[in-house]
Design a protein around this motif. Structure first.
Motif, PDB file in Angstrom:
ATOM      1  N   PRO A   1      -9.110   0.225   9.494  1.00 53.08           N
ATOM      2  CA  PRO A   1     -10.289  -0.536   9.908  1.00 53.08           C
ATOM      3  C   PRO A   1      -9.842  -1.773  10.693  1.00 53.08           C
ATOM      4  O   PRO A   1      -8.736  -2.272  10.471  1.00 53.08           O
ATOM      5  CB  PRO A   1     -10.936  -0.966   8.583  1.00 53.08           C
ATOM      6  N   PRO A   2     -10.664  -2.249  11.593  1.00 50.93           N
ATOM      7  CA  PRO A   2     -10.319  -3.503  12.276  1.00 50.93           C
ATOM      8  C   PRO A   2     -10.287  -4.633  11.245  1.00 50.93           C
ATOM      9  O   PRO A   2     -10.991  -4.589  10.244  1.00 50.93           O
ATOM     10  CB  PRO A   2     -11.467  -3.719  13.258  1.00 50.93           C
ATOM     11  N   GLY A   3      -9.450  -5.603  11.476  1.00 47.55           N
ATOM     12  CA  GLY A   3      -9.464  -6.756  10.581  1.00 47.55           C
ATOM     13  C   GLY A   3      -8.163  -7.015   9.863  1.00 47.55           C
ATOM     14  O   GLY A   3      -7.286  -7.656  10.412  1.00 47.55           O
ATOM     15  N   ASP A   4      -7.998  -6.486   8.668  1.00 49.20           N
ATOM     16  CA  ASP A   4      -6.893  -6.853   7.785  1.00 49.20           C
ATOM     17  C   ASP A   4      -5.529  -6.434   8.334  1.00 49.20           C
ATOM     18  O   ASP A   4      -5.011  -5.364   8.018  1.00 49.20           O
ATOM     19  CB  ASP A   4      -7.131  -6.249   6.392  1.00 49.20           C
ATOM     20  N   GLN A   5      -4.951  -7.275   9.156  1.00 47.80           N
ATOM     21  CA  GLN A   5      -3.672  -6.972   9.783  1.00 47.80           C
ATOM     22  C   GLN A   5      -2.515  -6.924   8.787  1.00 47.80           C
ATOM     23  O   GLN A   5      -1.568  -6.171   8.978  1.00 47.80           O
ATOM     24  CB  GLN A   5      -3.364  -7.993  10.883  1.00 47.80           C
ATOM     25  N   ALA A   6      -2.583  -7.702   7.727  1.00 49.30           N
ATOM     26  CA  ALA A   6      -1.487  -7.723   6.749  1.00 49.30           C
ATOM     27  C   ALA A   6      -1.322  -6.352   6.091  1.00 49.30           C
ATOM     28  O   ALA A   6      -0.206  -5.824   6.010  1.00 49.30           O
ATOM     29  CB  ALA A   6      -1.728  -8.800   5.695  1.00 49.30           C
ATOM     30  N   GLU A   7      -2.410  -5.749   5.633  1.00 44.86           N
ATOM     31  CA  GLU A   7      -2.337  -4.420   5.014  1.00 44.86           C
ATOM     32  C   GLU A   7      -1.909  -3.372   6.036  1.00 44.86           C
ATOM     33  O   GLU A   7      -1.138  -2.470   5.735  1.00 44.86           O
ATOM     34  CB  GLU A   7      -3.682  -4.035   4.387  1.00 44.86           C
ATOM     35  N   TYR A   8      -2.412  -3.492   7.239  1.00 44.85           N
ATOM     36  CA  TYR A   8      -2.079  -2.585   8.341  1.00 44.85           C
ATOM     37  C   TYR A   8      -0.573  -2.616   8.597  1.00 44.85           C
ATOM     38  O   TYR A   8       0.082  -1.583   8.680  1.00 44.85           O
ATOM     39  CB  TYR A   8      -2.882  -3.042   9.557  1.00 44.85           C
ATOM     40  N   LEU A   9      -0.002  -3.807   8.680  1.00 46.09           N
ATOM     41  CA  LEU A   9       1.431  -3.938   8.952  1.00 46.09           C
ATOM     42  C   LEU A   9       2.277  -3.454   7.780  1.00 46.09           C
ATOM     43  O   LEU A   9       3.338  -2.860   7.990  1.00 46.09           O
ATOM     44  CB  LEU A   9       1.767  -5.385   9.311  1.00 46.09           C
TER      45      LEU A   9
ATOM     46  N   MET B   1       0.849  -1.183   0.000  1.00 44.31           N
ATOM     47  CA  MET B   1       0.000   0.000   0.000  1.00 44.31           C
ATOM     48  C   MET B   1       0.890   1.240   0.000  1.00 44.31           C
ATOM     49  O   MET B   1       1.830   1.352   0.771  1.00 44.31           O
ATOM     50  CB  MET B   1      -0.888  -0.017   1.245  1.00 44.31           C
ATOM     51  N   LYS B   2       0.573   2.148  -0.878  1.00 43.21           N
ATOM     52  CA  LYS B   2       1.340   3.390  -0.983  1.00 43.21           C
ATOM     53  C   LYS B   2       0.807   4.433  -0.005  1.00 43.21           C
ATOM     54  O   LYS B   2      -0.393   4.497   0.262  1.00 43.21           O
ATOM     55  CB  LYS B   2       1.242   3.939  -2.401  1.00 43.21           C
ATOM     56  N   ILE B   3       1.714   5.270   0.473  1.00 37.24           N
ATOM     57  CA  ILE B   3       1.331   6.327   1.402  1.00 37.24           C
ATOM     58  C   ILE B   3       0.329   7.274   0.742  1.00 37.24           C
ATOM     59  O   ILE B   3      -0.633   7.720   1.376  1.00 37.24           O
ATOM     60  CB  ILE B   3       2.577   7.088   1.907  1.00 37.24           C
ATOM     61  N   SER B   4       0.516   7.537  -0.539  1.00 36.05           N
ATOM     62  CA  SER B   4      -0.390   8.449  -1.251  1.00 36.05           C
ATOM     63  C   SER B   4      -1.818   7.909  -1.348  1.00 36.05           C
ATOM     64  O   SER B   4      -2.741   8.661  -1.640  1.00 36.05           O
ATOM     65  CB  SER B   4       0.148   8.753  -2.649  1.00 36.05           C
ATOM     66  N   GLU B   5      -1.998   6.626  -1.065  1.00 34.42           N
ATOM     67  CA  GLU B   5      -3.339   6.042  -1.070  1.00 34.42           C
ATOM     68  C   GLU B   5      -4.078   6.293   0.243  1.00 34.42           C
ATOM     69  O   GLU B   5      -5.302   6.144   0.304  1.00 34.42           O
ATOM     70  CB  GLU B   5      -3.263   4.533  -1.328  1.00 34.42           C
ATOM     71  N   VAL B   6      -3.341   6.675   1.286  1.00 39.37           N
ATOM     72  CA  VAL B   6      -3.964   6.863   2.601  1.00 39.37           C
ATOM     73  C   VAL B   6      -3.768   8.266   3.168  1.00 39.37           C
ATOM     74  O   VAL B   6      -4.309   8.595   4.222  1.00 39.37           O
ATOM     75  CB  VAL B   6      -3.457   5.819   3.617  1.00 39.37           C
ATOM     76  N   MET B   7      -2.985   9.075   2.466  1.00 37.67           N
ATOM     77  CA  MET B   7      -2.695  10.435   2.930  1.00 37.67           C
ATOM     78  C   MET B   7      -2.843  11.401   1.758  1.00 37.67           C
ATOM     79  O   MET B   7      -2.315  11.144   0.688  1.00 37.67           O
ATOM     80  CB  MET B   7      -1.262  10.514   3.489  1.00 37.67           C
ATOM     81  N   ARG B   8      -3.571  12.488   2.003  1.00 39.11           N
ATOM     82  CA  ARG B   8      -3.711  13.544   0.999  1.00 39.11           C
ATOM     83  C   ARG B   8      -2.832  14.726   1.401  1.00 39.11           C
ATOM     84  O   ARG B   8      -2.411  14.818   2.555  1.00 39.11           O
ATOM     85  CB  ARG B   8      -5.172  14.009   0.929  1.00 39.11           C
ATOM     86  N   PRO B   9      -2.596  15.654   0.510  1.00 41.77           N
ATOM     87  CA  PRO B   9      -1.806  16.830   0.891  1.00 41.77           C
ATOM     88  C   PRO B   9      -2.369  17.570   2.102  1.00 41.77           C
ATOM     89  O   PRO B   9      -1.609  18.089   2.920  1.00 41.77           O
ATOM     90  CB  PRO B   9      -1.836  17.704  -0.366  1.00 41.77           C
ATOM     91  N   ASP B  10      -3.691  17.591   2.246  1.00 37.01           N
ATOM     92  CA  ASP B  10      -4.319  18.248   3.400  1.00 37.01           C
ATOM     93  C   ASP B  10      -4.082  17.508   4.711  1.00 37.01           C
ATOM     94  O   ASP B  10      -4.420  18.025   5.783  1.00 37.01           O
ATOM     95  CB  ASP B  10      -5.832  18.372   3.195  1.00 37.01           C
ATOM     96  N   ASP B  11      -3.536  16.296   4.627  1.00 40.08           N
ATOM     97  CA  ASP B  11      -3.291  15.488   5.816  1.00 40.08           C
ATOM     98  C   ASP B  11      -1.877  15.677   6.362  1.00 40.08           C
ATOM     99  O   ASP B  11      -1.366  14.838   7.097  1.00 40.08           O
ATOM    100  CB  ASP B  11      -3.543  14.001   5.512  1.00 40.08           C
TER     101      ASP B  11
END
Length: 150
Positions: free
Chosen positions: A105-113, A1-11
Protein backbone atom coordinates in the motif's frame (compact mmCIF):
# COMPACT_ATOMS: atom_id res chain seq x y z
CA UNK A 1 7.66 -8.51 8.56
CA UNK A 2 7.90 -12.17 7.67
CA UNK A 3 7.63 -13.40 4.10
CA UNK A 4 4.95 -15.88 5.17
CA UNK A 5 2.78 -12.90 6.16
CA UNK A 6 2.71 -11.58 2.58
CA UNK A 7 3.10 -14.73 0.48
CA UNK A 8 0.98 -17.88 0.45
CA UNK A 9 1.95 -21.21 -1.11
CA UNK A 10 -0.29 -20.35 -4.09
CA UNK A 11 1.85 -17.25 -4.65
CA UNK A 12 4.74 -19.33 -5.99
CA UNK A 13 4.62 -20.07 -9.70
CA UNK A 14 7.14 -22.32 -11.46
CA UNK A 15 8.15 -22.75 -15.07
CA UNK A 16 6.31 -19.61 -16.17
CA UNK A 17 6.90 -18.50 -19.77
CA UNK A 18 7.51 -14.82 -20.47
CA UNK A 19 8.74 -13.45 -23.77
CA UNK A 20 10.16 -10.22 -22.35
CA UNK A 21 10.45 -8.00 -19.29
CA UNK A 22 7.35 -6.07 -20.38
CA UNK A 23 5.43 -9.31 -20.84
CA UNK A 24 6.52 -10.50 -17.37
CA UNK A 25 5.41 -7.22 -15.75
CA UNK A 26 2.00 -7.68 -17.39
CA UNK A 27 1.73 -11.30 -16.19
CA UNK A 28 2.65 -10.31 -12.63
CA UNK A 29 0.23 -7.38 -12.70
CA UNK A 30 -2.58 -9.65 -13.85
CA UNK A 31 -1.89 -12.07 -10.99
CA UNK A 32 -1.56 -9.26 -8.44
CA UNK A 33 -4.84 -7.71 -9.56
CA UNK A 34 -6.58 -11.08 -9.39
CA UNK A 35 -5.35 -11.85 -5.87
CA UNK A 36 -5.61 -8.34 -4.40
CA UNK A 37 -8.69 -7.04 -6.19
CA UNK A 38 -6.62 -4.00 -7.25
CA UNK A 39 -6.69 -2.41 -10.68
CA UNK A 40 -4.32 -4.17 -13.07
CA UNK A 41 -3.41 -0.96 -14.89
CA UNK A 42 -2.47 0.71 -11.58
CA UNK A 43 -0.15 -2.21 -10.78
CA UNK A 44 1.54 -2.37 -14.18
CA UNK A 45 1.86 1.42 -14.23
CA UNK A 46 3.54 1.46 -10.82
CA UNK A 47 5.93 -1.35 -11.82
CA UNK A 48 6.81 0.30 -15.14
CA UNK A 49 7.42 3.60 -13.36
CA UNK A 50 9.72 1.87 -10.86
CA UNK A 51 11.66 0.14 -13.65
CA UNK A 52 12.21 3.50 -15.38
CA UNK A 53 14.01 4.68 -12.23
CA UNK A 54 16.41 1.73 -12.57
CA UNK A 55 16.13 -1.97 -13.13
CA UNK A 56 15.09 -4.09 -10.17
CA UNK A 57 17.27 -6.88 -11.58
CA UNK A 58 20.02 -6.98 -8.97
CA UNK A 59 22.21 -9.70 -10.44
CA UNK A 60 22.76 -13.45 -10.31
CA UNK A 61 19.59 -14.03 -12.35
CA UNK A 62 17.33 -12.41 -9.73
CA UNK A 63 14.89 -9.49 -9.97
CA UNK A 64 12.64 -7.99 -7.31
CA UNK A 65 10.15 -5.67 -9.02
CA UNK A 66 8.47 -3.65 -6.30
CA UNK A 67 6.16 -0.67 -5.94
CA UNK A 68 3.55 0.89 -3.72
CA UNK A 69 0.19 0.73 -5.51
CA UNK A 70 -3.07 2.59 -4.92
CA UNK A 71 -5.83 0.13 -4.06
CA UNK A 72 -3.50 -2.39 -2.42
CA UNK A 73 -4.63 -2.83 1.19
CA UNK A 74 -1.85 -5.09 2.49
CA UNK A 75 1.64 -6.10 1.33
CA UNK A 76 1.77 -8.92 -1.22
CA UNK A 77 4.60 -10.98 -2.66
CA UNK A 78 4.63 -13.35 -5.64
CA UNK A 79 7.62 -15.54 -6.51
CA UNK A 80 8.09 -16.72 -10.07
CA UNK A 81 10.63 -19.13 -11.52
CA UNK A 82 10.76 -18.75 -15.27
CA UNK A 83 10.99 -21.69 -17.65
CA UNK A 84 13.70 -19.76 -19.55
CA UNK A 85 15.62 -16.68 -18.38
CA UNK A 86 14.79 -13.33 -19.98
CA UNK A 87 16.67 -10.06 -20.39
CA UNK A 88 15.81 -7.71 -17.54
CA UNK A 89 18.46 -4.98 -17.76
CA UNK A 90 19.95 -6.35 -14.53
CA UNK A 91 22.97 -4.69 -12.98
CA UNK A 92 25.21 -7.57 -14.12
CA UNK A 93 23.53 -7.82 -17.56
CA UNK A 94 22.62 -11.47 -16.87
CA UNK A 95 19.10 -12.61 -17.79
CA UNK A 96 16.78 -13.34 -14.88
CA UNK A 97 14.96 -16.55 -14.03
CA UNK A 98 13.91 -15.88 -10.41
CA UNK A 99 11.58 -12.95 -9.81
CA UNK A 100 9.88 -11.85 -6.63
CA UNK A 101 7.16 -9.24 -7.04
CA UNK A 102 6.40 -7.03 -4.04
CA UNK A 103 3.32 -4.81 -3.98
CA UNK A 104 2.54 -2.62 -0.97
CA UNK A 105 0.00 0.00 0.00
CA UNK A 106 1.18 3.58 -0.46
CA UNK A 107 2.46 5.13 2.73
CA UNK A 108 4.37 3.04 5.26
CA UNK A 109 7.85 3.09 3.75
CA UNK A 110 9.50 1.54 6.81
CA UNK A 111 7.53 -1.73 6.52
CA UNK A 112 7.98 -1.68 2.74
CA UNK A 113 11.77 -1.39 3.07
CA UNK A 114 11.92 -4.10 5.75
CA UNK A 115 10.02 -6.50 3.49
CA UNK A 116 12.23 -5.67 0.50
CA UNK A 117 15.33 -6.22 2.63
CA UNK A 118 14.07 -9.55 4.01
CA UNK A 119 13.24 -10.92 0.57
CA UNK A 120 16.48 -9.61 -0.93
CA UNK A 121 18.53 -11.24 1.83
CA UNK A 122 16.69 -14.53 1.38
CA UNK A 123 17.19 -14.54 -2.39
CA UNK A 124 20.90 -13.76 -2.01
CA UNK A 125 21.35 -17.01 -0.07
CA UNK A 126 23.03 -19.52 -2.35
CA UNK A 127 21.21 -22.36 -0.58
CA UNK A 128 17.78 -20.76 -1.09
CA UNK A 129 18.56 -19.94 -4.70
CA UNK A 130 19.74 -23.49 -5.38
CA UNK A 131 16.48 -24.85 -3.96
CA UNK A 132 14.39 -22.41 -6.01
CA UNK A 133 16.17 -23.35 -9.23
CA UNK A 134 16.12 -27.12 -8.66
CA UNK A 135 12.71 -27.61 -7.01
CA UNK A 136 10.22 -29.84 -8.77
CA UNK A 137 7.17 -28.20 -7.19
CA UNK A 138 6.08 -24.84 -5.82
CA UNK A 139 5.75 -26.19 -2.27
CA UNK A 140 9.50 -26.81 -2.06
CA UNK A 141 10.17 -23.23 -3.15
CA UNK A 142 7.65 -21.80 -0.70
CA UNK A 143 9.26 -23.75 2.13
CA UNK A 144 12.71 -22.50 1.14
CA UNK A 145 11.73 -18.85 1.00
CA UNK A 146 8.95 -18.45 3.54
CA UNK A 147 9.03 -21.18 6.13
CA UNK A 148 12.53 -20.97 7.63
CA UNK A 149 12.62 -17.29 8.45
CA UNK A 150 14.97 -15.50 10.80
Amino acid sequence: MKISEVMRPDDVLIDVSAASKANLLQLMSNRGAQVLGADRSDIVGALEHREKLGSTGFGAGIAIPHAPVEGVAAPFALLIRLARPIAFEAIDDRPVDVICLILTPPGDQAEYLKLLSTISRKLRSSETLKTIRSATDAGQIYAAIAMCED
